[in-house]
Design a protein around this motif. Structure first.
Motif, PDB file in Angstrom:
ATOM      1  N   THR A  90      43.225  30.630  23.410  1.00 11.90           N
ATOM      2  CA  THR A  90      43.355  29.283  23.959  1.00 11.90           C
ATOM      3  C   THR A  90      44.075  28.442  22.924  1.00 11.90           C
ATOM      4  N   LYS A  91      45.040  27.657  23.379  1.00  7.93           N
ATOM      5  CA  LYS A  91      45.762  26.808  22.425  1.00  7.93           C
ATOM      6  C   LYS A  91      44.892  25.630  22.014  1.00  7.93           C
ATOM      7  N   ILE A  92      44.989  25.281  20.758  1.00  6.26           N
ATOM      8  CA  ILE A  92      44.141  24.201  20.232  1.00  6.26           C
ATOM      9  C   ILE A  92      44.420  22.892  20.971  1.00  6.26           C
ATOM     10  N   LYS A  93      45.658  22.678  21.345  1.00  7.36           N
ATOM     11  CA  LYS A  93      45.988  21.459  22.079  1.00  7.36           C
ATOM     12  C   LYS A  93      45.165  21.355  23.372  1.00  7.36           C
ATOM     13  N   SER A  94      45.054  22.475  24.077  1.00  2.86           N
ATOM     14  CA  SER A  94      44.331  22.377  25.350  1.00  2.86           C
ATOM     15  C   SER A  94      42.822  22.256  25.120  1.00  2.86           C
ATOM     16  N   ILE A  95      42.343  22.776  23.985  1.00  2.00           N
ATOM     17  CA  ILE A  95      40.914  22.594  23.683  1.00  2.00           C
ATOM     18  C   ILE A  95      40.609  21.103  23.503  1.00  2.00           C
ATOM     19  N   PHE A  96      41.484  20.404  22.787  1.00  4.09           N
ATOM     20  CA  PHE A  96      41.240  18.973  22.589  1.00  4.09           C
ATOM     21  C   PHE A  96      41.432  18.169  23.874  1.00  4.09           C
ATOM     22  N   LEU A  97      42.282  18.668  24.756  1.00  2.60           N
ATOM     23  CA  LEU A  97      42.486  17.950  26.018  1.00  2.60           C
ATOM     24  C   LEU A  97      41.312  18.149  26.958  1.00  2.60           C
ATOM     25  N   GLU A  98      40.820  19.397  27.014  1.00  4.67           N
ATOM     26  CA  GLU A  98      39.827  19.728  28.043  1.00  4.67           C
ATOM     27  C   GLU A  98      38.392  19.695  27.544  1.00  4.67           C
ATOM     28  N   LEU A  99      38.212  19.769  26.232  1.00  2.48           N
ATOM     29  CA  LEU A  99      36.876  19.774  25.610  1.00  2.48           C
ATOM     30  C   LEU A  99      35.881  20.675  26.360  1.00  2.48           C
ATOM     31  N   PRO A 100      36.164  21.958  26.464  1.00  2.00           N
ATOM     32  CA  PRO A 100      35.274  22.848  27.237  1.00  2.00           C
ATOM     33  C   PRO A 100      34.014  23.238  26.445  1.00  2.00           C
ATOM     34  N   ILE A 101      33.176  22.214  26.177  1.00  2.00           N
ATOM     35  CA  ILE A 101      31.963  22.439  25.376  1.00  2.00           C
ATOM     36  C   ILE A 101      31.087  23.492  26.063  1.00  2.00           C
ATOM     37  N   GLY A 102      30.578  24.409  25.278  1.00  2.00           N
ATOM     38  CA  GLY A 102      29.682  25.424  25.842  1.00  2.00           C
ATOM     39  C   GLY A 102      30.401  26.718  26.182  1.00  2.00           C
ATOM     40  N   SER A 103      31.739  26.695  26.307  1.00  5.51           N
ATOM     41  CA  SER A 103      32.388  27.966  26.645  1.00  5.51           C
ATOM     42  C   SER A 103      32.734  28.767  25.394  1.00  5.51           C
ATOM     43  N   GLN A 121      35.025  14.947  13.169  1.00  6.39           N
ATOM     44  CA  GLN A 121      35.495  15.689  14.343  1.00  6.39           C
ATOM     45  C   GLN A 121      34.381  15.705  15.380  1.00  6.39           C
ATOM     46  N   GLU A 122      34.821  15.728  16.656  1.00  5.99           N
ATOM     47  CA  GLU A 122      33.827  15.710  17.736  1.00  5.99           C
ATOM     48  C   GLU A 122      33.359  17.107  18.078  1.00  5.99           C
ATOM     49  N   ILE A 123      34.283  18.061  17.913  1.00  5.05           N
ATOM     50  CA  ILE A 123      33.966  19.426  18.360  1.00  5.05           C
ATOM     51  C   ILE A 123      34.234  20.420  17.238  1.00  5.05           C
ATOM     52  N   GLU A 124      33.610  21.576  17.366  1.00  5.41           N
ATOM     53  CA  GLU A 124      33.944  22.669  16.455  1.00  5.41           C
ATOM     54  C   GLU A 124      33.641  23.984  17.157  1.00  5.41           C
ATOM     55  N   LEU A 125      34.228  25.034  16.612  1.00  8.08           N
ATOM     56  CA  LEU A 125      33.991  26.349  17.185  1.00  8.08           C
ATOM     57  C   LEU A 125      33.002  27.073  16.286  1.00  8.08           C
ATOM     58  N   LYS A 126      31.865  27.448  16.853  1.00  7.13           N
ATOM     59  CA  LYS A 126      30.873  28.183  16.066  1.00  7.13           C
ATOM     60  C   LYS A 126      31.244  29.671  16.139  1.00  7.13           C
ATOM     61  N   VAL A 127      31.774  30.171  15.026  1.00  2.80           N
ATOM     62  CA  VAL A 127      32.434  31.479  15.058  1.00  2.80           C
ATOM     63  C   VAL A 127      31.434  32.626  15.104  1.00  2.80           C
ATOM     64  N   GLU A 128      31.662  33.513  16.061  1.00  2.00           N
ATOM     65  CA  GLU A 128      30.837  34.727  16.142  1.00  2.00           C
ATOM     66  C   GLU A 128      31.628  35.946  15.674  1.00  2.00           C
TER      67      GLU A 128
END
Ligand code: 4AD
Ligand code: MG
Length: 478
Positions: free
Chosen positions: A6-19, A84-91
């Motif tokens: 997923t492109k980082i730009k679209s993550i910031f646009l869509e904020l798909p929290i939880g996915s 920052q509002e969001i972050e990716l919790k890396v698995e």
């Protein structure tokens, strides 16, 4: 599988929290053994990746150096931390390419532009050049949409040519003749019959003449391609290889031409204001920081975005060359002999004169028209005064000439006599003259220097910083 990213730009646009998301990019920084700041080039924004302490081996963490490339999968969560509002919790984390910290030339700090110019193969990984080149793309796209929406045909003109479109002799030769020992004619000149094309050829300085041919069939066309000039100008506004946009329109006079150029510039600026906002904001702040070093009276009265909005919203001033010269002669710098070059009717405006007009006198873009014929190209339409031609240049604050154009001489006899006066061989341009013999019509066009436009929009002061791989005298790396 790489297409799961997923492109980082679209993550910031869509904020798909939880996915659960997979990202790929280059590490900007890694701090506290927990937080990666990742950039993938799609946006100025970095995504924070959170590695819960102890969840990854030290051997992996050590390799998370600036510019190493990684693939990371995890859940997108709201960030607890500040900034920052969001972050990716890396698995899952995979290092795709190492970047040894002791060898990588760019540090995660501010480098000066001169240093970065010598690292042009890596500079696009910095914030500044990331923004500049995304805006360059946005502008290129805006140019195509502007013309496409108005029914202009995108016309491809040759890069290798046997004619000199500007008649200024600033051309790079294209040849396969051997560097030494090429056969010569009895008069000592090179025998171009033996050359690849059987004649002398060059890299084009402009696609205009071939653009005019197309305008005589399709009505309205534009070119957008690289052009080359072997002028030995080592300035912040000249390149030996630059991109030019050249619309050419049948049934247009000089005024129609000026109207189109003004509407075109305003429209592409508007497009970047709406599509390139984040990058513009970053570049605006960069300029504000840079200007803080200057005394208050040397700082610009507008921010970058304010300047662009002003140009978008204010009609351009239009003055004749004669009026421009009169303003200059009455100016303070002229009276106090502050200009390095003299100015009188008949002389070309130097960049200091152009900048005085736009930056000091009018404080907005200015179109200067009806220049003396002696300082302009052979194809421009002669005015009835016998002294001037229907030329126009658009001058922009901070840049000077950004557009050069004219109504073309559509009258066969007038064109022929001007070519004779300037000793331009007709054999070479018989096809050009043919358009005046078969269904000639009033027509006009202009050329926008693409890099100068990118400079204007990004506020970068050196043209070498708005083209990925600049070519200038004594410099052609890559
Ligand atoms: O004014 P110029 O030389 O005009 C032409 O080439 C015409 N054939 C255009 C036309 O009417 N179709 O160049 C047009 C623009 C300039 O206004 C400037 O913005 C840019 O091209 N330009 C350069 N940009 C970067 N480096 C250089 N060496 C440039 N020379 C011209
Ligand atoms: Mg010009």
């Amino acid at each position: 599988m790489f297409n799961i990213k997923t492109k980082i730009k679209s993550i910031f646009l869509e904020l798909p929290i939880g996915s659960t998301i997979t990202v790929m990019g280059w590490v900007r920084t890694f701090r506290n053994n927990q937080f990666i700041s990742l950039n993938d080039g799609s946006t100025i924004q970095n995504l924070q990746l959170y590695l819960p302490l102890g969840s990854f081996d030290d051997s992996i963490c050590k390799r998370l150096t600036t510019s190493s490339s990684i693939k990371a999968t995890g859940e997108l969560i709201s960030s607890q931390g500040k900034g920052q509002e969001i972050e990716l919790k890396v698995e899952k984390l995979e290092i795709l390419g190492d970047s040894p910290a002791d060898l990588y030339p760019l540090q995660p700090k501010k480098h000066n532009l001169e240093f970065l110019r010598e690292q042009a193969h890596l500079r696009m990984r910095t914030n500044t050049f990331g923004s500049v080149f995304r805006i360059r793309h946005e502008l290129a796209f805006a140019i195509h949409s502007y013309f496409h929406q108005r029914g202009f045909l995108y016309w491809h003109t040759p890069i290798i040519t046997s004619s000199d479109a500007e008649g200024a002799g600033e051309m790079f030769r294209v040849t396969t003749l051997p560097p030494t020992g090429a056969s010569t004619l009895p008069d000592g000149s090179l025998d171009f019959n033996a050359d690849f094309f059987g004649k002398q050829t060059h890299l084009t300085v402009s696609g205009q003449l071939e653009g005019e041919l197309a305008a005589m069939a399709f009505g309205e066309i534009y070119t957008f391609g690289p052009t080359f000039r072997a002028e030995n100008s080592n300035t912040t506004r000249h390149l030996a290889e630059f991109w030019m946009v050249e619309p050419e329109m049948a049934f247009y006079d000089l005024e129609d031409n000026m109207d189109l150029a003004e509407s075109f510039i305003k429209s592409i600026i508007q497009q970047v204001l709406s599509q390139g906002r984040e990058d513009l904001q970053f570049l605006e702040q960069r300029l504000i920081d840079e200007e803080m070093q200057l005394p208050a009276d040397k700082r610009s009265p507008y921010t970058l975005i304010q300047k662009l909005e002003l140009v978008r919203d204010t009609p351009f001033v239009r003055i004749s060359y004669t009026e421009a010269v009169n303003i200059l002669i009455q100016s303070n710098p002229y009276k106090k002999k502050k200009f390095a070059y003299d100015i009188q009717w008949g002389m070309d405006l130097q960049s200091e004169h152009e900048r005085y007009l736009v930056e000091k006198h009018f404080k907005q873009p200015v179109i200067v028209y009806n220049y003396p014929k002696e300082i302009k190209a052979f194809y421009m339409r002669q005015n009835t005064d016998g002294k001037t031609v229907a030329a126009m240049d658009i001058l922009a604050p901070g840049i000077g000439e950004i557009v050069g154009g004219s109504q073309r001489e559509e009258r066969y006899d007038m064109l022929l006599s001007r070519m004779n006066q300037l000793q331009i061989p007709h054999q070479q341009l018989h096809w050009y003259l043919d358009t005046r013999r078969f269904g000639t019509v009033p027509h006009a066009g202009f050329g926008l220097g693409f890099e100068r436009m990118v400079q204007f929009v990004t506020g970068m002061s050196n043209i070498r910083d708005v083209i990925p791989f600049p070519r200038t005298p004594k410099s052609a790396l890559y």
